[in-house]
Design an enzyme around this catalytic site. Structure first.
Site, mmCIF file in Angstrom:
data_model
loop_
_atom_site.group_PDB
_atom_site.id
_atom_site.type_symbol
_atom_site.label_atom_id
_atom_site.label_comp_id
_atom_site.label_asym_id
_atom_site.label_seq_id
_atom_site.Cartn_x
_atom_site.Cartn_y
_atom_site.Cartn_z
ATOM 1 N N ASP A 93 54.500 11.902 66.874
ATOM 2 C CA ASP A 93 54.725 12.042 65.435
ATOM 3 C C ASP A 93 54.983 13.521 65.141
ATOM 4 O OD1 ASP A 93 54.469 10.649 62.615
ATOM 5 O OD2 ASP A 93 53.102 12.356 62.502
ATOM 6 N N HIS A 286 54.704 2.580 65.458
ATOM 7 C CA HIS A 286 54.709 4.040 65.380
ATOM 8 C C HIS A 286 53.622 4.710 66.220
ATOM 9 C CE1 HIS A 286 55.446 7.984 63.786
ATOM 10 N NE2 HIS A 286 54.225 8.080 63.296
#
Length: 307
Positions: A93, A286
């Site tokens: 991320d 994610h």
């Protein structure tokens, strides 16, 4: 540990060549909990810091203390504080842009780089937030994050509920997450899950909530508040390429994939010419290393041993 005037919290395990694991938002060192033992067993010194403004690390007050140059500087400072001259950096991320940029700016120190979820990107042709607003609208979440105090208060109101909603909604186990703010808040588009997916436990939720009770979300949100400033500061590296050996991980159900061009994977070698491979995880959302630790660990160990 003292790094660039900050007291930085780290978690570490193992001995051998240094591997730094850089978390994203809204996470901490704990997001790498499944990587410590396998990488240490493979012969590496694994260190995962709470990055600037997060959890157990100091949170500078000024927004402009969270630029990409500060974040890269923290990585280099941490390497030196650990008594090392080089390292491999692995980021997920927001930690991925920090890792990619550290490899870009200091290839003399970074002997390998891996990014999870967020790929390396070309420098935008204009201020990135202006482009994002034009493409996605004023309710895009990164635009919502810009006003100091707003998202900070929403996310901190109920820490356990925030992590429960956010972690599940952006995973591969939920309906595709939305990147827009609805009903006046970021979490409003994220239903409260009736049960947690197999990769996430109540103890994990408790751990993140406990760590965020110290600093809240402002430090991490300040990273977003420097997106345009980062664009201005990195003008000198227009067209520069990431030269250390690299590896990229992505999940087929990761919302981040919708942010870039459809052929972004095919174009990665133009940005990172020493790309050793792309690990494309079917059905993964994610939270790459948390959702698919076995696949991530196996690929990381192979990459690290091949350097």
């Amino acid at each position: 540990m003292s790094v660039n005037g900050l007291t930085m919290h780290i978690a570490e395990q193992g001995t051998g060549p240094l591997v730094l694991l850089l978390h994203g938002f809204p996470e901490s060192w704990y997001s790498w909990r499944h990587q410590f033992q396998p990488l240490a067993d493979a012969g590496f010194h694994v260190v995962a810091p709470d990055q600037r403004g997060y959890a157990g690390t100091d949170q500078p007050e000024a927004i402009d203390q969270y630029t990409i140059l500060h974040l890269v500087g923290d990585v280099i400072g941490l390497i030196h504080a650990l008594g090392e001259r080089e390292a491999v950096v692995v980021g997920h991320d927001w930690g991925a842009p920090v890792a990619w940029n550290t490899a870009l700016l200091r290839p003399d120190i970074i002997r390998g780089v891996a990014g999870l979820s967020v790929p390396p990107t070309r420098r935008a042709p204009a201020r990135p937030l202006d482009l994002l607003e034009k493409r996605f609208g004023k309710d895009f979440y990164q635009i919502y994050f810009q006003e100091p105090g707003v998202a900070d208060a929403e996310l901190a109101a109920d820490l356990k509920d925030t992590f429960r909603r956010f972690l599940v909604a952006a995973s591969g186990d939920a309906e595709p997450a939305k990147a827009r703010v609805e009903g006046g808040g970021f979490l409003s588009a994220m239903p409260r899950p009736e049960k947690l997916p197999s990769w996430l436990t109540e103890a994990d939720i408790d751990a993140f909530a406990e760590q965020y009770a110290r600093n809240g979300f402002t430090g991490g949100l300040n990273w977003y508040r420097n997106i345009n400033r980062n664009w201005e500061l990195t003008a000198a590296w227009e067209g520069a390429r990431i030269t250390p050996p690299s590896l990229y991980f992505t999940g087929t159900r990761d919302l981040v994939r919708t942010f870039g061009a459809p052929d972004f994977i095919e174009k990665l070698p133009e940005l990172a010419p020493n790309l050793r491979g792309v690990v494309d995880l079917e059905g993964c959302g994610h939270w790459t290393q948390q959702e698919r630790p076995d696949e991530v660990n196996a690929a990381l160990v192979e990459f690290l041993k091949g350097l």
